[in-house]
Design a protein around this motif. Structure first.
Motif, PDB file in Angstrom:
ATOM      1  N   PRO A 281       0.819  -1.215   0.000  1.00  0.00           N
ATOM      2  CA  PRO A 281       0.000   0.000   0.000  1.00  0.00           C
ATOM      3  C   PRO A 281       0.860   1.276   0.000  1.00  0.00           C
ATOM      4  CG  PRO A 281      -0.718  -1.502   1.728  1.00  0.00           C
ATOM      5  CD  PRO A 281       0.539  -2.051   1.175  1.00  0.00           C
ATOM      6  N   LEU A 282       1.920   1.261   0.813  1.00  0.00           N
ATOM      7  CA  LEU A 282       2.791   2.434   0.854  1.00  0.00           C
ATOM      8  C   LEU A 282       3.415   2.695  -0.516  1.00  0.00           C
ATOM      9  CD1 LEU A 282       4.611   2.083   4.271  1.00  0.00           C
ATOM     10  CD2 LEU A 282       3.314   4.054   3.478  1.00  0.00           C
TER      11      LEU A 282
ATOM     12  N   MET B 274       0.695   3.932  -3.011  1.00  0.00           N
ATOM     13  CA  MET B 274       0.292   5.311  -2.715  1.00  0.00           C
ATOM     14  C   MET B 274       1.376   6.296  -3.133  1.00  0.00           C
ATOM     15  SD  MET B 274      -2.594   5.759  -1.630  1.00  0.00           S
ATOM     16  CE  MET B 274      -4.010   4.929  -1.044  1.00  0.00           C
ATOM     17  N   ALA B 275       2.629   5.996  -2.752  1.00  0.00           N
ATOM     18  CA  ALA B 275       3.708   6.919  -3.091  1.00  0.00           C
ATOM     19  C   ALA B 275       3.894   6.990  -4.604  1.00  0.00           C
ATOM     20  CB  ALA B 275       5.010   6.478  -2.413  1.00  0.00           C
TER      21      ALA B 275
ATOM     22  N   SER C 241       2.595   9.054   1.862  1.00  0.00           N
ATOM     23  CA  SER C 241       3.366   7.859   1.526  1.00  0.00           C
ATOM     24  C   SER C 241       4.651   8.227   0.813  1.00  0.00           C
ATOM     25  CB  SER C 241       2.544   6.929   0.638  1.00  0.00           C
ATOM     26  OG  SER C 241       1.328   6.644   1.246  1.00  0.00           O
ATOM     27  N   ALA C 242       4.576   9.242  -0.063  1.00  0.00           N
ATOM     28  CA  ALA C 242       5.781   9.668  -0.772  1.00  0.00           C
ATOM     29  C   ALA C 242       6.805  10.207   0.219  1.00  0.00           C
ATOM     30  CB  ALA C 242       5.431  10.720  -1.821  1.00  0.00           C
TER      31      ALA C 242
END
Lengths: 285, 329
Positions: free
Chosen positions: A89-90, A93-94, B38-39
């Motif tokens: 998920p991370l 999302m990023a 998240s980034a």
């Protein structure tokens, strides 16, 4: 006599030089492919010799007796699942931020650059990081620490593929959705994600392939466990760490199990990357 | 009458639309914030890695000071630690690996892009990528059980008998053939980074505009002359970037090296003798390390490794980024 004219004295040096260099390039290819054949050959020969039903049903044995790899197989599966559940998920999302929101902003450029470095950063350093972050404060090694270390390796892989795949989605699709009055996040989730689904799954498969052979980050996070344990708060065995321990030992039974484990890991990785490849070529058609 | 009804209906519709849009606003903003968070998480991870390594290595670095980088003693009994031997081993194994893998990798890439029959191009490309996907522990176990004995019996006696007698470099090939050692580790690393170099070189060679190559062929150049005078100058930046990327991998590689390096703490001397690298030392000793200074010294080794690879990988990315920009224009 046309050939004789072309390869006359004046040009024969250049002609021969070309022949020599091109033969060397071909030789390099043979050496590279030969190495692959040697490694896979040795692996299949030793691995299939060590592989039997007991490998999947019995625990790792004490030195000098026979047994199996059930506890490291289960441990590897548990930690891989933890790594994927936290990391995917991370990463997605990023990656979405880089492809859809940030694009060419300064933050996005910095994140992209750092992510590319994390992608090839030494995995043993990730292990040290999780040791300092989780293991030292908790006072003991644990499966969850191993899973976290793997998650940190998953993030850059998933992030990179997600961004690449989202960028391949035609702008017209997004514009059509916007024209229908959809808010931005809905356009991304309903339209862009479904158009890029196959590619994003490819990224996750590649990430699993990458972590299923990772040893260094598990050595001092999950450590090892001679017994069966599904408790993620306890030290946990994993295939790569058991291979490391068994292959370096003088006991034949342990070495045979190490080869069987190495074969299992390689087959998993090959299956995952083949699936990823099939998925991405089917998308291109 | 009808007019008024229509207008009030319109107003109600406006209101509905505003309410409906408002309903979407919160998830919309939340989603954007989540992606941005998240980034930023990626940056937090990098910061966390650096902070934790610096924090963990502080006891060692403050005890030994700059001497930690220059001392080659590594003695858990007397609590004296220095990183010189591990740094030396890391750099020398990676450089020898590059020396072997770069010509081979470029050669394979040239063959694939210039000479390979179209029907073989895809299978060979897939095989090269297969080699890249094999986990490094497989290279390690193969190196230990097959490659090291092979080198010990066939290659190393030959090197000792020939290069060992050459004045000047003879000391590098002196001593008994152990099998495991610095040279073996470098060979295994070379096999491991070969696919990275090959696939990057192939990718950048394919960016050369066909028109340039065809012009050179039209002037009567041979394939080799086209490669030497057109393809390589055009792709120089990308090839160097690819080599740096492979160097970054080689420097940080743990499992392929740990099996075959022999774990002996020393600087210089024969390439055939056992040595150690930063990652091999950490992998071998960390779980058995007792005492804060010992653990802290190992983490300090990790910090040095991270710093070196960070610099190398940054250079590689900057070079490759320059290439992307060129392709973009």
């Amino acid at each position: 006599m046309a050939d004789g004219y072309v390869v006359s004295n004046k040009y024969s040096g250049r002609y021969r030089g070309n022949q020599i260099w091109m033969s060397l390039c071909m030789a390099a290819t043979f050496i590279g492919l030969g190495m692959l054949a040697l490694i896979l050959g040795a692996l299949f020969w030793k691995g299939f010799a060590g592989l039997n039903v007991a490998v999947f049903t019995q625990m790792t044995p004490p030195p000098g007796s026979s047994g199996g790899l059930l506890n490291p197989i289960v441990g590897s599966l548990i930690m891989t699942v933890i790594g994927v559940i936290i990391g995917t998920p991370l990463g997605i999302m990023a990656g979405t931020y880089l492809a859809e929101y940030g694009q060419h902003s300064r933050l996005a450029s910095v994140v992209r650059f750092i992510n590319d470095i994390l992608l090839s950063a030494p995995s043993i350093v990730i292990g040290l990081f999780i040791y300092e972050l989780v293991v030292r404060p908790a006072g003991h090694f644990s499966g969850i620490a191993g899973g976290l270390a793997l998650a940190i390796i998953v993030i850059p892989v998933v992030l990179r593929t997600t961004e690449d795949m989202l960028r391949l989605v035609p702008v017209q699709l997004r514009e059509a959705a916007f024209a229908l009055g959809m808010p931005r996040s809905f356009v991304i989730r309903r339209v862009v994600y479904s158009a890029a689904k196959a590619g994003m799954i490819t990224g996750v498969l590649l990430a699993v392939a990458r972590i299923s052979g990772e040893t260094a980050p598990l050595l001092f996070t999950a450590l090892n466990n001679q017994f069966f344990s599904a408790n993620i708060n306890q030290p946990m065995a994993s295939l790569p760490v058991v291979i490391f321990q068994f292959a370096g030992s003088p006991y034949k039974e342990w070495q045979d199990l190490a080869w069987a484990g190495a074969l299992l890991i390689t087959l998993t990785v090959l299956a995952l990357s083949t699936a990823a490849r099939a998925l991405s070529t089917s998308r291109k058609k | 009458m009808a007019d008024v009804a229509l207008q009030s209906g319109k107003a109600a519709k406006e209101l509905d639309r505003a309410a409906a849009l408002k309903k979407f606003q919160l998830p919309d903003v939340a989603f954007a914030a989540l992606t941005k968070g998240s980034a930023i998480m990626v940056l937090v991870i990098l910061g966390g890695v650096i902070l934790s390594l610096v924090g963990g290595s502080w006891p060692a670095l403050s005890t030994f000071g700059f001497g930690f980088f220059t001392s080659s003693s590594w003695n858990p009994v007397t609590d004296k630690f220095g990183a010189a031997a591990a740094i030396y081993g890391t750099i020398i194994t990676s450089l020898i690996a590059l020396l072997i893998a770069v010509p081979l990798g470029i050669g394979i890439a040239v063959f694939l892009t210039e000479r390979c029959p179209a029907s073989l191009r895809r299978p060979i490309g897939i095989a090269v990528e297969l080699l890249a996907g094999i986990p490094s522990i497989i290279y390690g176990i193969w190196g230990l059980f097959f490659f090291a004995p092979f080198l010990q019996q066939n290659v190393q006696p030959f090197l000792i008998a020939t290069l060992g007698n050459v004045p000047g470099i003879g000391f590098l090939f002196a001593g008994p053939p152990y099998g495991i050692g610095i040279l073996t580790a470098a060979f295994v690393l070379a096999v491991m980074i070969l696919p990275f170099i090959t696939s990057i070189c192939r990718d950048v060679f394919e960016t050369v505009p066909p028109m340039l190559k065809e012009s050179a062929y039209g002037l009567g150049c041979t394939t080799w002359e086209v490669v030497k005078n057109v393809v390589i100058p055009y792709t120089r930046v990308g090839v160097i970037g690819g080599i740096m990327l492979a160097l970054g991998r080689a420097l940080g590689e743990t499992m392929a090296v740990t099996f075959v390096i022999g774990n002996a703490n020393r600087v210089g001397g024969s390439l055939l003798a056992p040595g150690t690298t930063i990652s091999a030392t950490i992998a071998n000793e960390f779980t058995e390390a007792t005492g804060d200074l010992y653990v802290s010294s190992l983490i300090a080794l990790g910090l040095i490794l991270f710093f070196i690879t960070f610099v190398v990988l940054s250079c590689a990315r900057l070079l490759l980024m320059r290439l992307d920009q060129k392709a973009g224009i």
